[in-house]
Write an enzyme that holds these catalytic residues in place. Structure first.
Site, PDB file in Angstrom:
ATOM      1  N   ASN A   1       0.851  -1.193   0.000  1.00  0.00           N
ATOM      2  CA  ASN A   1       0.000   0.000   0.000  1.00  0.00           C
ATOM      3  C   ASN A   1       0.890   1.249   0.000  1.00  0.00           C
ATOM      4  O   ASN A   1       1.682   1.454   0.924  1.00  0.00           O
ATOM      5  CB  ASN A   1      -0.903  -0.037   1.243  1.00  0.00           C
ATOM      6  CG  ASN A   1      -1.851   1.146   1.301  1.00  0.00           C
ATOM      7  OD1 ASN A   1      -1.451   2.271   1.032  1.00  0.00           O
ATOM      8  ND2 ASN A   1      -3.089   0.898   1.657  1.00  0.00           N
TER       9      ASN A   1
ATOM     10  N   ARG B   1      -7.008  12.861   0.674  1.00  0.00           N
ATOM     11  CA  ARG B   1      -5.977  13.332   1.616  1.00  0.00           C
ATOM     12  C   ARG B   1      -4.585  12.848   1.255  1.00  0.00           C
ATOM     13  O   ARG B   1      -3.607  13.422   1.675  1.00  0.00           O
ATOM     14  CB  ARG B   1      -6.320  12.934   3.045  1.00  0.00           C
ATOM     15  CG  ARG B   1      -6.168  11.468   3.317  1.00  0.00           C
ATOM     16  CD  ARG B   1      -6.227  11.183   4.794  1.00  0.00           C
ATOM     17  NE  ARG B   1      -7.559  11.390   5.336  1.00  0.00           N
ATOM     18  CZ  ARG B   1      -8.002  10.773   6.437  1.00  0.00           C
ATOM     19  NH1 ARG B   1      -7.215   9.953   7.086  1.00  0.00           N
ATOM     20  NH2 ARG B   1      -9.212  10.989   6.885  1.00  0.00           N
TER      21      ARG B   1
ATOM     22  N   ARG C   1      -9.320   8.181  -1.459  1.00  0.00           N
ATOM     23  CA  ARG C   1     -10.321   8.603  -0.467  1.00  0.00           C
ATOM     24  C   ARG C   1     -11.153   9.736  -1.016  1.00  0.00           C
ATOM     25  O   ARG C   1     -10.707  10.512  -1.865  1.00  0.00           O
ATOM     26  CB  ARG C   1      -9.616   9.053   0.822  1.00  0.00           C
ATOM     27  CG  ARG C   1      -8.875   7.939   1.547  1.00  0.00           C
ATOM     28  CD  ARG C   1      -8.309   8.452   2.852  1.00  0.00           C
ATOM     29  NE  ARG C   1      -9.356   8.604   3.845  1.00  0.00           N
ATOM     30  CZ  ARG C   1      -9.537   7.770   4.876  1.00  0.00           C
ATOM     31  NH1 ARG C   1      -8.732   6.748   5.067  1.00  0.00           N
ATOM     32  NH2 ARG C   1     -10.513   7.975   5.714  1.00  0.00           N
TER      33      ARG C   1
ATOM     34  N   HIS D   1      -3.958  -4.616   7.810  1.00  0.00           N
ATOM     35  CA  HIS D   1      -4.044  -3.546   8.812  1.00  0.00           C
ATOM     36  C   HIS D   1      -3.087  -3.810   9.970  1.00  0.00           C
ATOM     37  O   HIS D   1      -3.206  -4.815  10.658  1.00  0.00           O
ATOM     38  CB  HIS D   1      -5.449  -3.323   9.386  1.00  0.00           C
ATOM     39  CG  HIS D   1      -5.478  -2.111  10.296  1.00  0.00           C
ATOM     40  ND1 HIS D   1      -5.696  -0.843   9.806  1.00  0.00           N
ATOM     41  CD2 HIS D   1      -5.227  -1.976  11.617  1.00  0.00           C
ATOM     42  CE1 HIS D   1      -5.613   0.017  10.809  1.00  0.00           C
ATOM     43  NE2 HIS D   1      -5.321  -0.639  11.917  1.00  0.00           N
TER      44      HIS D   1
ATOM     45  N   GLU E   1     -11.123  -9.181   2.755  1.00  0.00           N
ATOM     46  CA  GLU E   1      -9.864  -8.872   3.431  1.00  0.00           C
ATOM     47  C   GLU E   1     -10.191  -8.753   4.914  1.00  0.00           C
ATOM     48  O   GLU E   1     -10.967  -7.877   5.317  1.00  0.00           O
ATOM     49  CB  GLU E   1      -9.248  -7.569   2.911  1.00  0.00           C
ATOM     50  CG  GLU E   1      -7.937  -7.254   3.630  1.00  0.00           C
ATOM     51  CD  GLU E   1      -7.191  -6.055   3.052  1.00  0.00           C
ATOM     52  OE1 GLU E   1      -7.265  -5.811   1.829  1.00  0.00           O
ATOM     53  OE2 GLU E   1      -6.513  -5.367   3.836  1.00  0.00           O
TER      54      GLU E   1
ATOM     55  N   HIS F   1      -5.559   3.788  -1.937  1.00  0.00           N
ATOM     56  CA  HIS F   1      -6.895   4.144  -1.463  1.00  0.00           C
ATOM     57  C   HIS F   1      -7.213   5.543  -1.962  1.00  0.00           C
ATOM     58  O   HIS F   1      -6.597   6.511  -1.519  1.00  0.00           O
ATOM     59  CB  HIS F   1      -6.908   4.091   0.072  1.00  0.00           C
ATOM     60  CG  HIS F   1      -8.255   4.316   0.688  1.00  0.00           C
ATOM     61  ND1 HIS F   1      -8.467   4.169   2.035  1.00  0.00           N
ATOM     62  CD2 HIS F   1      -9.456   4.666   0.153  1.00  0.00           C
ATOM     63  CE1 HIS F   1      -9.744   4.413   2.305  1.00  0.00           C
ATOM     64  NE2 HIS F   1     -10.355   4.738   1.179  1.00  0.00           N
TER      65      HIS F   1
ATOM     66  N   GLU G   1      -8.500   0.514  -3.034  1.00  0.00           N
ATOM     67  CA  GLU G   1      -9.381   0.555  -1.861  1.00  0.00           C
ATOM     68  C   GLU G   1     -10.328   1.727  -2.050  1.00  0.00           C
ATOM     69  O   GLU G   1      -9.904   2.812  -2.475  1.00  0.00           O
ATOM     70  CB  GLU G   1      -8.571   0.790  -0.592  1.00  0.00           C
ATOM     71  CG  GLU G   1      -7.771  -0.390  -0.148  1.00  0.00           C
ATOM     72  CD  GLU G   1      -6.976  -0.059   1.118  1.00  0.00           C
ATOM     73  OE1 GLU G   1      -7.250   0.958   1.772  1.00  0.00           O
ATOM     74  OE2 GLU G   1      -6.058  -0.820   1.411  1.00  0.00           O
TER      75      GLU G   1
ATOM     76  N   HIS H   1       0.985   6.178   1.932  1.00  0.00           N
ATOM     77  CA  HIS H   1       1.718   7.098   2.801  1.00  0.00           C
ATOM     78  C   HIS H   1       2.909   7.764   2.119  1.00  0.00           C
ATOM     79  O   HIS H   1       3.480   8.715   2.659  1.00  0.00           O
ATOM     80  CB  HIS H   1       2.103   6.413   4.110  1.00  0.00           C
ATOM     81  CG  HIS H   1       0.877   6.133   4.935  1.00  0.00           C
ATOM     82  ND1 HIS H   1      -0.099   7.087   5.133  1.00  0.00           N
ATOM     83  CD2 HIS H   1       0.435   5.018   5.554  1.00  0.00           C
ATOM     84  CE1 HIS H   1      -1.076   6.574   5.864  1.00  0.00           C
ATOM     85  NE2 HIS H   1      -0.776   5.309   6.118  1.00  0.00           N
TER      86      HIS H   1
ATOM     87  N   THR I   1      -8.098   3.608   7.929  1.00  0.00           N
ATOM     88  CA  THR I   1      -9.322   2.823   7.956  1.00  0.00           C
ATOM     89  C   THR I   1      -9.403   2.083   9.290  1.00  0.00           C
ATOM     90  O   THR I   1      -8.506   1.324   9.639  1.00  0.00           O
ATOM     91  CB  THR I   1      -9.327   1.806   6.792  1.00  0.00           C
ATOM     92  OG1 THR I   1      -8.964   2.512   5.614  1.00  0.00           O
ATOM     93  CG2 THR I   1     -10.684   1.185   6.620  1.00  0.00           C
TER      94      THR I   1
HETATM   95  N1  PXP Z   1      -5.879  -2.980   4.094  1.00  0.00           N
HETATM   96  C1  PXP Z   1      -6.833  -2.016   4.140  1.00  0.00           C
HETATM   97  C2  PXP Z   1      -8.194  -2.355   3.664  1.00  0.00           C
HETATM   98  C3  PXP Z   1      -6.527  -0.722   4.598  1.00  0.00           C
HETATM   99  O1  PXP Z   1      -7.470   0.214   4.620  1.00  0.00           O
HETATM  100  C4  PXP Z   1      -5.201  -0.444   4.998  1.00  0.00           C
HETATM  101  C5  PXP Z   1      -4.844   0.945   5.474  1.00  0.00           C
HETATM  102  O2  PXP Z   1      -4.945   1.825   4.422  1.00  0.00           O
HETATM  103  C6  PXP Z   1      -4.254  -1.472   4.909  1.00  0.00           C
HETATM  104  C7  PXP Z   1      -4.614  -2.723   4.475  1.00  0.00           C
HETATM  105  C8  PXP Z   1      -2.815  -1.238   5.268  1.00  0.00           C
HETATM  106  O3  PXP Z   1      -2.718  -1.011   6.630  1.00  0.00           O
HETATM  107  P1  PXP Z   1      -1.313  -0.571   7.245  1.00  0.00           P
HETATM  108  O4  PXP Z   1      -0.987   0.771   6.671  1.00  0.00           O
HETATM  109  O5  PXP Z   1      -1.595  -0.534   8.718  1.00  0.00           O
HETATM  110  O6  PXP Z   1      -0.321  -1.616   6.845  1.00  0.00           O
END
Ligand code: PXP
Length: 242
Positions: free
Chosen positions: A7, A49, A45, A191, A151, A43, A70, A10, A101
């Site tokens: 992901n 953001r 959003r 997550h 998921e 994602h 996402e 960030h 999330t």
């Molecule tokens: N899976 C989903 C559905 C999420 O919303 C997120 C956070 O954006 C993640 C995975 C990744 O989570 P983390 O950044 O805590 O690894």
């Protein structure tokens, strides 16, 4: 072995801290692929953001592994997904005040709103996953609205204090994986997963894919994205051998 979805949100978070052009999450996607990512997750959003429309448009042709978007079920976002056609859409709950999330989508409660979104996106050849808590009713409801995958929210596992809480979170995930398989669903996890906690959960049979963001991007600040992804991949390979 579970596949690794990286992901990249960030990377865009850092860019948006200055509203400039760097660091570019699209570059990050390329680097992550070179490091061995099996998928790239972003994602889009509603408040934009971090990832924005330009990023989404560029990721589509540049990502050659699995592209996972996402998204909430808000109509304007669904229209973008229909046009973009990523390989997979993961439906998530979205609240403006949240840092990330938090928890899963309540598919049981919102089934009537979710079902038509799943149908529309599947008609475009997109696989649909629902981000849910590891609760049997939520898994069943996800299958019932037509999802291909779920998921499972791994937050309880990630935040477990002590070995008993950890084991109980793992048992809960294992039960939810079983229910998912009974209903013909592919099961993903995500997550709060980190280099420190990925081992035991990756050794649990049944997860097809993990989506990991914050920990990989954090390590990438020091070692670069390619190397950070390579290290996480190596931990998945190692867990598979145990
Ligand atoms: N899976 C989903 C559905 C999420 O919303 C997120 C956070 O954006 C993640 C995975 C990744 O989570 P983390 O950044 O805590 O690894």
């Amino acid at each position: 072995m579970a596949l690794l979805g990286v992901n990249i949100d960030h990377v865009a978070t850092v860019r948006q801290a200055r509203r400039t052009y760097e660091p570019d999450p699209v570059w990050a996607a390329v680097e992550a692929q070179l490091g061995g990512a099996d998928g790239i997750t972003f994602h889009l959003r509603e408040d934009r953001r971090h990832i924005n429309d330009r990023d989404a448009e560029l990721l589509k042709p540049i990502v050659t592994c699995k592209l996972n978007m996402e998204m909430s079920i808000a109509a304007p976002i669904v229209r973008i997904a229909e046009r973009l056609r990523p390989n997979q859409c993961t439906l998530v709950p979205e609240r403006r005040q949240e840092l990330t999330t938090e928890g899963g989508l309540d598919v049981v409660r919102f089934a009537r709103r979710i079902r038509p979104v799943v149908q529309r996106l599947r008609r475009r050849g997109i696989e649909i996953s629902a981000f849910i808590e590891p609760i049997a009713e939520q898994v069943r409801a996800s299958a019932d609205v037509g999802c291909d995958a779920v998921e499972l929210w791994t937050g309880q596992y990630a935040h477990a204090a002590g070995p008993k809480a950890l084991q109980s979170a793992l048992n809960r995930l294992a039960d939810a994986i079983d229910v998912g398989h009974q209903w013909g669903l592919t099961v993903h996890g995500g997550h709060g997963l980190t280099y420190d906690n990925i081992g035991p959960i990756a050794a649990l049979p049944g997860f097809a894919e993990f989506n990991i963001g914050h920990s990989i991007v954090s390590r990438a600040v020091f070692v670069g994205i390619r190397e950070a992804v390579r290290q996480m991949k190596a931990l998945l390979v190692e867990a598979d051998r145990t």
